[in-house]
Design a protein around this motif. Structure first.
Motif, PDB file in Angstrom:
ATOM      1  N   ASN A  48       0.822  -1.213   0.000  1.00 52.87           N
ATOM      2  CA  ASN A  48       0.000   0.000   0.000  1.00 52.87           C
ATOM      3  C   ASN A  48       0.855   1.261   0.000  1.00 52.87           C
ATOM      4  OD1 ASN A  48      -2.855   0.586  -0.038  1.00 52.87           O
ATOM      5  ND2 ASN A  48      -2.489   1.753   1.841  1.00 52.87           N
ATOM      6  N   GLN A  49       2.138   1.109   0.366  1.00 51.07           N
ATOM      7  CA  GLN A  49       3.021   2.266   0.372  1.00 51.07           C
ATOM      8  C   GLN A  49       3.561   2.592  -1.017  1.00 51.07           C
ATOM      9  OE1 GLN A  49       3.019   3.972   3.299  1.00 51.07           O
ATOM     10  NE2 GLN A  49       1.545   2.307   3.636  1.00 51.07           N
ATOM     11  N   ILE A  50       3.344   1.653  -1.965  1.00 55.33           N
ATOM     12  CA  ILE A  50       3.743   1.919  -3.347  1.00 55.33           C
ATOM     13  C   ILE A  50       2.720   2.875  -3.937  1.00 55.33           C
ATOM     14  CG2 ILE A  50       4.210   0.914  -5.609  1.00 55.33           C
ATOM     15  CD1 ILE A  50       4.761  -1.734  -4.226  1.00 55.33           C
ATOM     16  N   VAL A  51       3.100   4.105  -4.117  1.00 52.68           N
ATOM     17  CA  VAL A  51       2.158   5.125  -4.572  1.00 52.68           C
ATOM     18  C   VAL A  51       2.576   5.692  -5.919  1.00 52.68           C
ATOM     19  CG1 VAL A  51       1.448   5.794  -2.249  1.00 52.68           C
ATOM     20  CG2 VAL A  51       3.397   6.931  -3.320  1.00 52.68           C
ATOM     21  N   SER A  52       1.591   6.185  -6.599  1.00 50.79           N
ATOM     22  CA  SER A  52       1.838   6.817  -7.889  1.00 50.79           C
ATOM     23  C   SER A  52       1.578   8.319  -7.737  1.00 50.79           C
ATOM     24  CB  SER A  52       0.895   6.215  -8.944  1.00 50.79           C
ATOM     25  OG  SER A  52       0.999   6.904 -10.159  1.00 50.79           O
ATOM     26  N   LYS A  53       2.606   9.138  -7.913  1.00 52.21           N
ATOM     27  CA  LYS A  53       2.462  10.579  -7.754  1.00 52.21           C
ATOM     28  C   LYS A  53       1.965  11.203  -9.048  1.00 52.21           C
ATOM     29  CE  LYS A  53       5.883  11.290  -4.099  1.00 52.21           C
ATOM     30  NZ  LYS A  53       7.107  12.019  -3.686  1.00 52.21           N
ATOM     31  N   ARG A  54       0.915  11.989  -8.921  1.00 51.79           N
ATOM     32  CA  ARG A  54       0.385  12.716 -10.067  1.00 51.79           C
ATOM     33  C   ARG A  54       0.083  14.147  -9.643  1.00 51.79           C
ATOM     34  NH1 ARG A  54      -4.559   9.575 -12.804  1.00 51.79           N
ATOM     35  NH2 ARG A  54      -5.346   9.647 -10.663  1.00 51.79           N
ATOM     36  N   LEU A  55      -0.109  14.986 -10.624  1.00 54.06           N
ATOM     37  CA  LEU A  55      -0.546  16.355 -10.373  1.00 54.06           C
ATOM     38  C   LEU A  55      -2.029  16.454 -10.703  1.00 54.06           C
ATOM     39  CD1 LEU A  55       2.454  18.282 -11.957  1.00 54.06           C
ATOM     40  CD2 LEU A  55       1.988  18.008  -9.519  1.00 54.06           C
ATOM     41  N   LYS A  56      -2.678  17.414 -10.076  1.00 54.07           N
ATOM     42  CA  LYS A  56      -4.112  17.596 -10.300  1.00 54.07           C
ATOM     43  C   LYS A  56      -4.438  19.074 -10.407  1.00 54.07           C
ATOM     44  CE  LYS A  56      -7.097  17.232  -6.894  1.00 54.07           C
ATOM     45  NZ  LYS A  56      -8.081  16.781  -5.877  1.00 54.07           N
ATOM     46  N   THR A  57      -5.325  19.409 -11.321  1.00 55.68           N
ATOM     47  CA  THR A  57      -5.870  20.757 -11.430  1.00 55.68           C
ATOM     48  C   THR A  57      -7.383  20.678 -11.303  1.00 55.68           C
ATOM     49  OG1 THR A  57      -4.088  21.623 -12.836  1.00 55.68           O
ATOM     50  CG2 THR A  57      -6.207  22.752 -12.946  1.00 55.68           C
ATOM     51  N   ASP A  58      -7.933  21.426 -10.354  1.00 55.04           N
ATOM     52  CA  ASP A  58      -9.380  21.482 -10.162  1.00 55.04           C
ATOM     53  C   ASP A  58      -9.927  22.760 -10.785  1.00 55.04           C
ATOM     54  OD1 ASP A  58      -9.694  19.072  -8.813  1.00 55.04           O
ATOM     55  OD2 ASP A  58      -9.282  19.972  -6.859  1.00 55.04           O
ATOM     56  N   VAL A  59     -10.958  22.600 -11.592  1.00 52.99           N
ATOM     57  CA  VAL A  59     -11.623  23.749 -12.205  1.00 52.99           C
ATOM     58  C   VAL A  59     -13.067  23.770 -11.725  1.00 52.99           C
ATOM     59  CG1 VAL A  59     -12.218  24.920 -14.350  1.00 52.99           C
ATOM     60  CG2 VAL A  59     -10.135  23.536 -14.228  1.00 52.99           C
ATOM     61  N   ILE A  60     -13.433  24.837 -11.005  1.00 56.05           N
ATOM     62  CA  ILE A  60     -14.798  24.974 -10.515  1.00 56.05           C
ATOM     63  C   ILE A  60     -15.626  25.683 -11.577  1.00 56.05           C
ATOM     64  CG2 ILE A  60     -16.274  25.766  -8.629  1.00 56.05           C
ATOM     65  CD1 ILE A  60     -14.096  23.727  -7.847  1.00 56.05           C
ATOM     66  N   VAL A  61     -16.725  25.049 -11.979  1.00 50.16           N
ATOM     67  CA  VAL A  61     -17.537  25.597 -13.066  1.00 50.16           C
ATOM     68  C   VAL A  61     -19.007  25.645 -12.665  1.00 50.16           C
ATOM     69  CG1 VAL A  61     -15.944  24.712 -14.802  1.00 50.16           C
ATOM     70  CG2 VAL A  61     -17.920  23.337 -14.151  1.00 50.16           C
ATOM     71  N   TYR A  62     -19.753  26.454 -13.410  1.00 56.17           N
ATOM     72  CA  TYR A  62     -21.199  26.549 -13.204  1.00 56.17           C
ATOM     73  C   TYR A  62     -21.879  26.381 -14.568  1.00 56.17           C
ATOM     74  CZ  TYR A  62     -25.781  28.291 -11.774  1.00 56.17           C
ATOM     75  OH  TYR A  62     -27.120  28.403 -11.533  1.00 56.17           O
ATOM     76  N   PRO A  63     -22.588  25.253 -14.771  1.00 57.35           N
ATOM     77  CA  PRO A  63     -23.259  25.027 -16.054  1.00 57.35           C
ATOM     78  C   PRO A  63     -24.413  26.013 -16.264  1.00 57.35           C
ATOM     79  CG  PRO A  63     -23.022  22.981 -14.807  1.00 57.35           C
ATOM     80  CD  PRO A  63     -22.737  24.111 -13.867  1.00 57.35           C
ATOM     81  N   GLN A  64     -24.412  26.676 -17.403  1.00 57.40           N
ATOM     82  CA  GLN A  64     -25.470  27.612 -17.756  1.00 57.40           C
ATOM     83  C   GLN A  64     -26.475  26.931 -18.690  1.00 57.40           C
ATOM     84  OE1 GLN A  64     -25.619  30.542 -16.395  1.00 57.40           O
ATOM     85  NE2 GLN A  64     -23.536  31.060 -15.787  1.00 57.40           N
ATOM     86  N   LEU A  65     -27.664  27.490 -18.776  1.00 59.58           N
ATOM     87  CA  LEU A  65     -28.647  27.080 -19.779  1.00 59.58           C
ATOM     88  C   LEU A  65     -28.910  25.572 -19.781  1.00 59.58           C
ATOM     89  CD1 LEU A  65     -27.264  29.239 -22.722  1.00 59.58           C
ATOM     90  CD2 LEU A  65     -29.191  29.790 -21.237  1.00 59.58           C
TER      91      LEU A  65
END
Length: 277
Positions: free
Chosen positions: A10-27
């Motif tokens: 379980n200590q074998i981990v995969s490092k990744r980067l993440k970008t969160d984009v907060i959005v509001y759906p229109q229409l």
């Protein structure tokens, strides 16, 4: 033993980067948002380079690439919002208010969403997120709907301003009448939109609603520039994913299961040998 092995793996981990984009759906574009995110994720899994070239992504690195979307939980409407809706409902039979009620109820049922982009290379990952967001908002149907919605909002503002002038004139005439005839405020009633009888106190509330709706429509004009409005485009952050997930139970249970299976098969073999012997 199994627990120790499970913990170690379980200590074998995969490092990744993440970008969160907060959005509001229109229409009413929420379903579209989920569909297009599923489409992009499917193209990632199939490593469809032709698709990604079509949205401006060359030599894409599929290693660790992933996109997800989830609704962000929000608290319910505040007490003031609920009072506002109740007041709107009291005018629901009037033509000028029915659309406001509908728009407010739709607004209260809308939610922000989080689109998460996972990747390993920061430069190409950020570019990937930007290109996908551009692709999400490149929809001819919703672009046309936005134009119609903007025109409707402008028309609503003009209509409300006209009604506001009429209401001000009615209140002015009523006030002059009250001063000259010394009438009682609570007994005075007028006909609104030739449909609904309301007293003067309700008319003042109606005026406030018109003002509030004009303000809301002006904000709507500022917000409705894209099918999916970007509230916040986050910065890259490090995220870690365990090789075998978060739980330590899977590996020990697997080893125990294999042990009992092996023991049972061994027992059956011995039993068969004793019978045949």
């Amino acid at each position: 033993m199994g627990l120790a092995i499970g913990y170690g793996l379980n200590q074998i981990v995969s490092k990744r980067l993440k970008t969160d984009v907060i959005v509001y759906p229109q229409l009413e574009s929420k379903n579209y948002l989920y569909d297009v995110v599923d489409e992009v994720q499917s193209n990632i899994e199939s490593k469809d380079t032709i698709f990604f070239k079509s949205i401006g992504l060359e030599n894409i690195d599929f290693s660790g690439l992933e996109i997800t979307v989830n609704r962000i939980s929000q608290e319910g409407a505040s007490e003031s919002d609920m009072k506002y809706l109740e007041l709107l409902q009291s005018f629901e039979n009037t033509e000028a208010i029915s659309d406001i009620v509908r728009a407010e109820l739709e607004n209260k049922s809308s939610f922000n969403h989080r689109i998460s982009f996972f990747y390993k290379n920061q430069v190409s990952g950020v570019e990937f997120a930007e290109k996908v967001i551009d692709y999400i908002n490149a929809n001819n149907y919703f672009d046309e709907m936005l134009v119609v919605s903007v025109n409707n909002a402008i028309s609503r503002i003009e209509q409300n301003q006209f009604l506001l002038e009429q209401v001000d004139e009615i209140i002015k005439n009523y006030t002059n009448n009250l001063a000259s005839n010394n009438n009682t405020l609570s007994k005075e009633r007028i006909i609104l939109d030739n449909q609904e009888q309301v007293n003067i106190a309700d008319l003042f509330e109606y005026k406030n609603l018109l003002i509030r709706d004009i303000e809301a429509k002006k904000i709507e004009l500022a917000e409705k520039t894209e099918p999916v409005s970007i509230i916040n485009f986050g910065k890259p952050q490090v995220t870690k994913k365990s090789f075998f997930g978060k739980t330590l139970v899977f590996i020990p249970l697997l080893l125990i299961g294999m042990f009992f299976t092996f023991s049972f098969v061994k027992f059956l073999n011995k039993k068969a040998e004793s019978v045949l012997g």
